[in-house]
Design an enzyme around this catalytic site. Structure first.
Site, PDB file in Angstrom:
ATOM      1  N   GLU A 140       0.848  -8.512 -34.901  1.00  0.00           N
ATOM      2  CA  GLU A 140       0.253  -7.322 -34.372  1.00  0.00           C
ATOM      3  C   GLU A 140      -0.090  -7.375 -32.974  1.00  0.00           C
ATOM      4  OE1 GLU A 140      -3.471  -9.464 -36.095  1.00  0.00           O
ATOM      5  OE2 GLU A 140      -2.762  -9.000 -38.397  1.00  0.00           O
TER       6      GLU A 140
ATOM      7  N   ASN B 242       5.485  -7.598 -37.657  1.00  0.00           N
ATOM      8  CA  ASN B 242       4.272  -7.153 -38.745  1.00  0.00           C
ATOM      9  C   ASN B 242       3.048  -6.482 -38.443  1.00  0.00           C
ATOM     10  OD1 ASN B 242       3.577  -7.943 -41.312  1.00  0.00           O
ATOM     11  ND2 ASN B 242       2.622  -9.159 -40.479  1.00  0.00           N
TER      12      ASN B 242
ATOM     13  N   HIS C 237      -3.580  -3.104 -45.277  1.00  0.00           N
ATOM     14  CA  HIS C 237      -5.235  -3.857 -45.553  1.00  0.00           C
ATOM     15  C   HIS C 237      -6.031  -2.188 -45.952  1.00  0.00           C
ATOM     16  CE1 HIS C 237      -4.233  -7.828 -45.397  1.00  0.00           C
ATOM     17  NE2 HIS C 237      -3.975  -8.162 -44.090  1.00  0.00           N
TER      18      HIS C 237
ATOM     19  N   GLU D 168       0.737  -7.099 -46.780  1.00  0.00           N
ATOM     20  CA  GLU D 168      -0.073  -8.029 -46.960  1.00  0.00           C
ATOM     21  C   GLU D 168      -1.290  -7.447 -47.559  1.00  0.00           C
ATOM     22  OE1 GLU D 168      -2.008  -9.665 -43.486  1.00  0.00           O
ATOM     23  OE2 GLU D 168      -0.426 -10.039 -42.339  1.00  0.00           O
TER      24      GLU D 168
ATOM     25  N   ASP E  51      -3.888  -4.609 -49.690  1.00  0.00           N
ATOM     26  CA  ASP E  51      -5.338  -5.161 -50.408  1.00  0.00           C
ATOM     27  C   ASP E  51      -5.689  -3.708 -49.730  1.00  0.00           C
ATOM     28  OD1 ASP E  51      -6.310  -5.569 -47.869  1.00  0.00           O
ATOM     29  OD2 ASP E  51      -6.360  -7.695 -47.831  1.00  0.00           O
TER      30      ASP E  51
HETATM   31  O1  G3I Z   1      -9.360 -24.400 -42.872  1.00  0.00           O
HETATM   32  C1  G3I Z   1     -10.681 -24.250 -42.259  1.00  0.00           C
HETATM   33  C2  G3I Z   1     -11.761 -25.255 -42.773  1.00  0.00           C
HETATM   34  O2  G3I Z   1     -11.557 -25.920 -43.165  1.00  0.00           O
HETATM   35  C3  G3I Z   1     -13.558 -24.464 -41.978  1.00  0.00           C
HETATM   36  O3  G3I Z   1     -14.440 -25.149 -42.421  1.00  0.00           O
HETATM   37  C4  G3I Z   1     -14.023 -23.764 -42.293  1.00  0.00           C
HETATM   38  C5  G3I Z   1     -14.964 -22.497 -41.483  1.00  0.00           C
HETATM   39  O4  G3I Z   1     -14.647 -21.868 -40.302  1.00  0.00           O
HETATM   40  O5  G3I Z   1     -12.177 -22.463 -41.735  1.00  0.00           O
HETATM   41  C6  G3I Z   1     -11.735 -22.721 -42.135  1.00  0.00           C
HETATM   42  O6  G3I Z   1     -10.170 -22.369 -42.220  1.00  0.00           O
HETATM   43  C7  G3I Z   1     -10.155 -20.804 -42.026  1.00  0.00           C
HETATM   44  C8  G3I Z   1      -9.346 -20.074 -42.663  1.00  0.00           C
HETATM   45  O7  G3I Z   1      -8.904 -18.451 -43.429  1.00  0.00           O
HETATM   46  C9  G3I Z   1      -8.520 -20.380 -43.997  1.00  0.00           C
HETATM   47  O8  G3I Z   1      -9.152 -20.261 -44.752  1.00  0.00           O
HETATM   48  C10 G3I Z   1     -10.452 -20.016 -40.873  1.00  0.00           C
HETATM   49  O9  G3I Z   1     -11.785 -19.813 -40.359  1.00  0.00           O
HETATM   50  C11 G3I Z   1     -10.657 -18.619 -41.073  1.00  0.00           C
HETATM   51  O10 G3I Z   1     -10.264 -17.556 -40.327  1.00  0.00           O
HETATM   52  C12 G3I Z   1      -9.214 -17.788 -41.536  1.00  0.00           C
HETATM   53  O11 G3I Z   1      -8.960 -16.772 -41.635  1.00  0.00           O
HETATM   54  C13 G3I Z   1      -7.723 -16.119 -42.334  1.00  0.00           C
HETATM   55  C14 G3I Z   1      -7.327 -15.242 -40.649  1.00  0.00           C
HETATM   56  O12 G3I Z   1      -5.901 -14.177 -41.455  1.00  0.00           O
HETATM   57  C15 G3I Z   1      -7.421 -15.407 -39.913  1.00  0.00           C
HETATM   58  O13 G3I Z   1      -7.046 -14.696 -38.756  1.00  0.00           O
HETATM   59  C16 G3I Z   1      -7.727 -15.881 -43.151  1.00  0.00           C
HETATM   60  O14 G3I Z   1      -8.150 -16.128 -44.361  1.00  0.00           O
HETATM   61  C17 G3I Z   1      -6.764 -14.714 -43.839  1.00  0.00           C
HETATM   62  O15 G3I Z   1      -6.338 -13.920 -44.885  1.00  0.00           O
HETATM   63  C18 G3I Z   1      -6.233 -13.783 -42.201  1.00  0.00           C
HETATM   64  O16 G3I Z   1      -5.012 -13.143 -42.544  1.00  0.00           O
HETATM   65  C19 G3I Z   1      -4.938 -11.849 -41.819  1.00  0.00           C
HETATM   66  C20 G3I Z   1      -2.837 -12.330 -41.662  1.00  0.00           C
HETATM   67  O17 G3I Z   1      -2.413 -13.412 -41.436  1.00  0.00           O
HETATM   68  C21 G3I Z   1      -2.836 -11.387 -40.453  1.00  0.00           C
HETATM   69  N1  G3I Z   1      -3.004 -10.044 -40.592  1.00  0.00           N
HETATM   70  C22 G3I Z   1      -4.599  -9.917 -41.497  1.00  0.00           C
HETATM   71  C23 G3I Z   1      -5.042 -10.368 -41.947  1.00  0.00           C
HETATM   72  C24 G3I Z   1      -6.315 -10.816 -42.538  1.00  0.00           C
HETATM   73  O18 G3I Z   1      -7.184 -10.976 -41.366  1.00  0.00           O
END
Ligand code: G3I
Length: 305
Positions: A127, A169, A206, A235, A237
């Site tokens: 990105e 990516n 996405h 990725e 969806d």
């Molecule tokens: O693990 C912590 C947990 O301990 C905490 O209590 C909770 C409270 O916010 O957060 C948890 O972490 C979260 C993590 O996902 C696991 O669930 C983060 O806040 C959250 O920001 C994170 O989001 C991820 C996101 O990337 C972050 O940028 C998504 O799961 C993930 O699907 C998403 O994936 C991205 C790709 O890497 C790049 N392209 C876009 C895609 C979708 O946004």
């Protein structure tokens, strides 16, 4: 074939999904994972904040859970992601200049070396381009270390794991007429012309109503492939439901199958309830793990032709 992985394999492709380590104890989830997929991407566990929470102290336990599960099941792994402006560990977020450049390069070297030989392809840089009409790089602490940060990242990754495919990516790079797509295309063209080691381009894919599957998707994938790189849907969806969603999924699969260097498709989660999207039903299985219309259309697209 009767599963996504088997049918994709018959077409010379893989079919993957994002996996979250903390769901590997969910038997419904793991049952679908093991049955349907032959490539996995760690949804969060191999990112910079997860793997280097303190500078020069690396943490691979959650990434290893996913990599080990995949390898035990004969699945391959896409590494995600070595360098990104987002999900940096706190210590890195306010760094700049030479210190940040060196920290990034050290991160890439350490992580790619640790996983050497276990990764099909790395998202080396994720990105780095801006949304909108500029076609330019996104501003970030990494970008401010110098415009050559991306090629420096690719060279470090190649030195650490010479056999992994090295990918750029990004999202919203699906429509050939978008400035962001053109910006990434020119970077890949430049890298290939100067011998910067890049092997592949990942299209996150996405999609939603504001960013639908473009009718020129096949053109986009083919034009990148013609630069001499593999392309992958990384990725996928698609927001929506029912036959409309199913048709859009089918269009994505057909676009990949039409491009010989489109080597595989990964969806960003298994069940709708596993999706990063706060609401909606963007995936191939419903919250109970049942196959949706979108699943059936993907499978039939893989099996036809
Ligand atoms: O693990 C912590 C947990 O301990 C905490 O209590 C909770 C409270 O916010 O957060 C948890 O972490 C979260 C993590 O996902 C696991 O669930 C983060 O806040 C959250 O920001 C994170 O989001 C991820 C996101 O990337 C972050 O940028 C998504 O799961 C993930 O699907 C998403 O994936 C991205 C790709 O890497 C790049 N392209 C876009 C895609 C979708 O946004």
């Amino acid at each position: 074939g009767t599963t996504l992985a088997a049918s994709a394999t018959e077409r010379g492709r893989y079919f993957g999904t994002a996996v979250a380590a903390n769901k590997l104890s969910d038997s419904t989830y793991v049952g679908i994972l093991n049955r349907e997929f032959n490539m996995v991407t760690a949804e969060n566990e191999m990112k910079m904040d997860a793997t280097e929470p303190n500078q020069n102290q690396f943490s691979f336990s959650n990434g290893d859970r996913i990599v080990n599960h995949a390898r035990n099941q004969g699945m391959r792994v896409r590494g995600h992601a070595l360098a990104w402006h987002s999900q940096q560990p706190g210590w890195m977020q306010n760094m700049s200049g030479t210190a940040l450049r060196n920290a990034m390069l050290n991160h890439i070297t350490q992580v790619a070396t640790y996983y050497k030989g276990k990764i099909y392809a790395w998202d080396v840089v994720n990105e780095a381009y801006a949304d909108g009409s500029s076609g330019a790089r996104r501003d970030s602490n990494l970008q401010r270390t110098g415009n050559d940060w991306i090629e420096a990242a690719f060279r470090a990754a190649r030195a650490a794991d010479p056999n992994a495919k090295l990918c750029y990516n990004d999202y919203n790079t699906d429509n050939w007429s978008h400035a962001k797509t053109q910006g990434v295309y020119r970077m890949v063209q430049d890298f290939k012309s100067r011998g910067v080691p890049i092997d592949c381009v990942g299209f996150q894919a996405h999609f939603n109503s504001g960013n639908p599957v473009p009718s020129n998707y096949h053109t986009t994938l083919q034009n990148f492939a013609d630069l001499g790189v593999d392309v992958q849907i990384t990725e996928l969806d698609i927001e929506g439901s029912g036959s409309t969603q199913a048709q859009q999924y089918q269009g994505v699969v057909q676009a990949c199958l039409a491009v010989s260097r489109c080597t595989g498709i990964t969806v960003w989660g298994i069940r709708d309830s596993d999706s990063w999207r706060a609401s909606g039903t963007p995936l191939l299985f419903d919250g109970s793990g049942n196959k949706k219309a979108a699943y059936n259309s993907v499978l039939s697209a893989l099996n036809s032709g």
